[in-house]
Write a protein that holds these residues in place. Structure first.
Motif, mmCIF file in Angstrom:
data_model
loop_
_atom_site.group_PDB
_atom_site.id
_atom_site.type_symbol
_atom_site.label_atom_id
_atom_site.label_comp_id
_atom_site.label_asym_id
_atom_site.label_seq_id
_atom_site.Cartn_x
_atom_site.Cartn_y
_atom_site.Cartn_z
ATOM 1 N N CYS A 91 62.788 8.375 34.251
ATOM 2 C CA CYS A 91 62.701 7.032 34.837
ATOM 3 C C CYS A 91 61.258 6.529 34.790
ATOM 4 O O CYS A 91 60.343 7.291 35.102
ATOM 5 N N PRO A 92 61.054 5.281 34.417
ATOM 6 C CA PRO A 92 59.685 4.725 34.457
ATOM 7 C C PRO A 92 59.152 4.699 35.880
ATOM 8 O O PRO A 92 59.920 4.735 36.852
ATOM 9 N N SER A 93 57.852 4.623 36.006
ATOM 10 C CA SER A 93 57.224 4.495 37.319
ATOM 11 C C SER A 93 57.786 3.282 38.059
ATOM 12 O O SER A 93 58.053 2.236 37.458
ATOM 13 N N ASP A 94 57.966 3.425 39.365
ATOM 14 C CA ASP A 94 58.456 2.300 40.176
ATOM 15 C C ASP A 94 57.519 1.100 40.111
ATOM 16 O O ASP A 94 57.928 -0.030 40.348
ATOM 17 N N LEU A 95 56.247 1.343 39.786
ATOM 18 C CA LEU A 95 55.289 0.245 39.687
ATOM 19 C C LEU A 95 55.709 -0.772 38.642
ATOM 20 O O LEU A 95 55.450 -1.970 38.779
ATOM 21 N N THR A 96 56.366 -0.291 37.583
ATOM 22 C CA THR A 96 56.760 -1.184 36.490
ATOM 23 C C THR A 96 57.912 -2.101 36.891
ATOM 24 O O THR A 96 58.229 -3.049 36.174
ATOM 25 N N LYS A 97 58.542 -1.814 38.035
ATOM 26 C CA LYS A 97 59.688 -2.603 38.482
ATOM 27 C C LYS A 97 59.274 -3.705 39.458
ATOM 28 O O LYS A 97 60.107 -4.507 39.882
ATOM 29 N N GLU A 98 57.991 -3.705 39.830
ATOM 30 C CA GLU A 98 57.507 -4.702 40.789
ATOM 31 C C GLU A 98 56.732 -5.797 40.067
ATOM 32 O O GLU A 98 56.121 -5.566 39.030
ATOM 33 N N SER A 99 56.753 -6.965 40.655
ATOM 34 C CA SER A 99 56.025 -8.085 40.063
ATOM 35 C C SER A 99 54.535 -7.933 40.330
ATOM 36 O O SER A 99 54.115 -7.208 41.244
ATOM 37 N N ALA A 100 53.740 -8.641 39.541
ATOM 38 C CA ALA A 100 52.286 -8.603 39.727
ATOM 39 C C ALA A 100 51.910 -9.102 41.118
ATOM 40 O O ALA A 100 50.972 -8.601 41.736
ATOM 41 N N GLU A 101 52.666 -10.068 41.615
ATOM 42 C CA GLU A 101 52.389 -10.602 42.954
ATOM 43 C C GLU A 101 52.628 -9.545 44.026
ATOM 44 O O GLU A 101 51.826 -9.397 44.960
ATOM 45 N N GLU A 102 53.730 -8.802 43.900
ATOM 46 C CA GLU A 102 54.023 -7.737 44.861
ATOM 47 C C GLU A 102 52.955 -6.650 44.807
ATOM 48 O O GLU A 102 52.492 -6.153 45.834
ATOM 49 N N LEU A 103 52.560 -6.279 43.585
ATOM 50 C CA LEU A 103 51.566 -5.216 43.416
ATOM 51 C C LEU A 103 50.196 -5.636 43.936
ATOM 52 O O LEU A 103 49.437 -4.810 44.445
ATOM 53 N N SER A 104 49.879 -6.925 43.819
ATOM 54 C CA SER A 104 48.561 -7.409 44.250
ATOM 55 C C SER A 104 48.369 -7.278 45.754
ATOM 56 O O SER A 104 47.236 -7.286 46.244
ATOM 57 N N ARG A 105 49.482 -7.148 46.474
ATOM 58 C CA ARG A 105 49.391 -7.011 47.931
ATOM 59 C C ARG A 105 49.238 -5.552 48.367
ATOM 60 O O ARG A 105 49.096 -5.275 49.552
ATOM 61 N N LYS A 106 49.287 -4.634 47.402
ATOM 62 C CA LYS A 106 49.202 -3.211 47.727
ATOM 63 C C LYS A 106 47.831 -2.638 47.374
ATOM 64 O O LYS A 106 47.256 -2.978 46.340
ATOM 65 N N ARG A 107 47.341 -1.765 48.233
ATOM 66 C CA ARG A 107 46.121 -1.017 47.942
ATOM 67 C C ARG A 107 46.557 0.360 47.475
ATOM 68 O O ARG A 107 47.090 1.146 48.262
ATOM 69 N N ILE A 108 46.345 0.623 46.192
ATOM 70 C CA ILE A 108 46.925 1.809 45.556
ATOM 71 C C ILE A 108 45.845 2.827 45.213
ATOM 72 O O ILE A 108 44.788 2.479 44.673
ATOM 73 N N LEU A 109 46.150 4.089 45.519
ATOM 74 C CA LEU A 109 45.264 5.203 45.189
ATOM 75 C C LEU A 109 46.000 6.179 44.286
ATOM 76 O O LEU A 109 47.108 6.613 44.609
ATOM 77 N N PHE A 110 45.384 6.514 43.148
ATOM 78 C CA PHE A 110 45.902 7.558 42.274
ATOM 79 C C PHE A 110 45.076 8.823 42.463
ATOM 80 O O PHE A 110 43.850 8.752 42.600
ATOM 81 N N VAL A 111 45.745 9.967 42.455
ATOM 82 C CA VAL A 111 45.057 11.258 42.530
ATOM 83 C C VAL A 111 45.539 12.101 41.359
ATOM 84 O O VAL A 111 46.733 12.407 41.245
ATOM 85 N N ALA A 112 44.610 12.451 40.462
ATOM 86 C CA ALA A 112 44.948 13.209 39.258
ATOM 87 C C ALA A 112 44.245 14.558 39.289
ATOM 88 O O ALA A 112 43.060 14.638 39.608
ATOM 89 N N GLY A 113 44.974 15.597 38.925
ATOM 90 C CA GLY A 113 44.378 16.925 38.887
ATOM 91 C C GLY A 113 44.532 17.560 37.525
ATOM 92 O O GLY A 113 45.650 17.664 37.003
ATOM 93 N N GLY A 114 43.424 17.946 36.898
ATOM 94 C CA GLY A 114 43.468 18.646 35.614
ATOM 95 C C GLY A 114 44.156 17.829 34.540
ATOM 96 O O GLY A 114 43.869 16.634 34.349
#
Length: 296
Positions: A91-114
């Motif tokens: 399944c694609p990331s849920d982020l791809t299912k939201e509009s740019a307007e919806e995403l602009s209201r979110k403060r998003i943090l990614f954490v990547a390891g290795g």
């Protein structure tokens, strides 16, 4: 056949390849993966799509050699080809299912390891293309094992690099940086997306739960078949049985039973080790050491 257009070694144990796969490149989205085979009788290897170019018809895969098949892949170079590349799967990331307007209201943090930095990158890049700036923490054991730093700088709002040994960037685990950002630097987040080793994701989730930050994790490390047939990636999420390859790979991290998932990972280590030794030592490997589980 799927030609390899470029291949390079990013670190001592992480490899990067650009593969011609036009159909996959046209339809894939961040969060999805492919299954590759080096030959007609080779093992199926699930790998997250790190990047894609729809115009060129290419995808980028990044991998870390663990067993016999991925060690075999390290010998491939530009001009060679994969026998099969199946996808896009999952399944694609849920982020791809939201509009740019919806995403602009979110403060998003990614954490990547290795090597988990590879599947994080396409999601951060996708947000950047929607003019959404996300904060990104990239962790590695040492500076030498850090990957995709320059690429991530171009698409992240803020990039925080941390190394376990303090050889580069901030010192300590990624969880310490999360706590510092929220507790000392006044950052607030509505969503955290963590991808990396299972143990890292477990402790990121324990940290974000204390901080009341909803968290999504990717359970691609436990996939084998990739189509839901083998059951190797069976996990418990919120008390219900799920399969990482068809129901995920992304799940609510605060609902994942990580201890069970890590136990399941251990089931295949002896078999992977035996296969790797047999491939490396060939006719000199007799399996009578009493340790690898091979025949006397």
């Amino acid at each position: 056949m799927y030609p390899i257009l470029e291949a390079k070694q990013l670190t001592s144990n992480i490899y990067w390849m650009e593969v011609k796969a036009e159909r996959i490149a046209k339809s894939c989205l961040p969060g999805q993966f492919v299954i590759v085979r080096t030959g007609a009788d080779s093992e199926r290897i699930p790998l997250t799509i790190c990047d894609y170019d729809r115009e060129k018809g290419t995808i980028i895969i990044v991998f870390q050699p663990v067993g016999a098949s991925t060690h075999e892949m390290t010998s491939l170079k530009a001009g060679d080809a994969f026998c099969d590349v199946a996808g896009p799967l999952g399944c694609p990331s849920d982020l791809t299912k939201e509009s740019a307007e919806e995403l602009s209201r979110k403060r998003i943090l990614f954490v990547a390891g290795g090597v988990g930095t590879a599947p994080v990158y396409p999601q951060v890049k996708w947000l950047h293309e929607q003019e959404i700036a996300a904060d990104v923490i990239v962790g590695a054991k040492t500076k030498e094992l850090l990957i995709l730093e320059e690429e991530m700088k171009k698409v992240a709002g803020n990039l925080y690099v941390t190394t376990d040994d303090g050889s580069y960037g901030r010192s300590g685990m990624v969880t310490k940086t999360i706590e510092d950002l929220v507790g000392q630097e006044g950052k607030q987040y509505d969503l955290c997306i963590a991808i990396g080793p299972m143990i890292m994701m477990k402790f990121v989730c324990l940290t974000t739960k204390k901080l009341n930050i909803p968290t999504v994790v990717s359970l691609n490390p436990i996939m084998v078949d990739g189509t839901g047939m083998c059951g190797a990636c069976r996990v418990t999420v919120g008390g219900k049985v799920k399969f990482a390859c068809v129901d995920g790979p992304e799940f609510d991290g605060h609902q994942v039973n990580f201890d069970e998932a890590m136990q399941r990972q251990q089931l295949y280590k002896t078999q992977e080790g035996r296969a790797y030794l047999a491939a490396k030592e060939k006719e000199t490997h007799h399996g009578g050491c009493g340790h690898c589980g091979g025949e006397e």
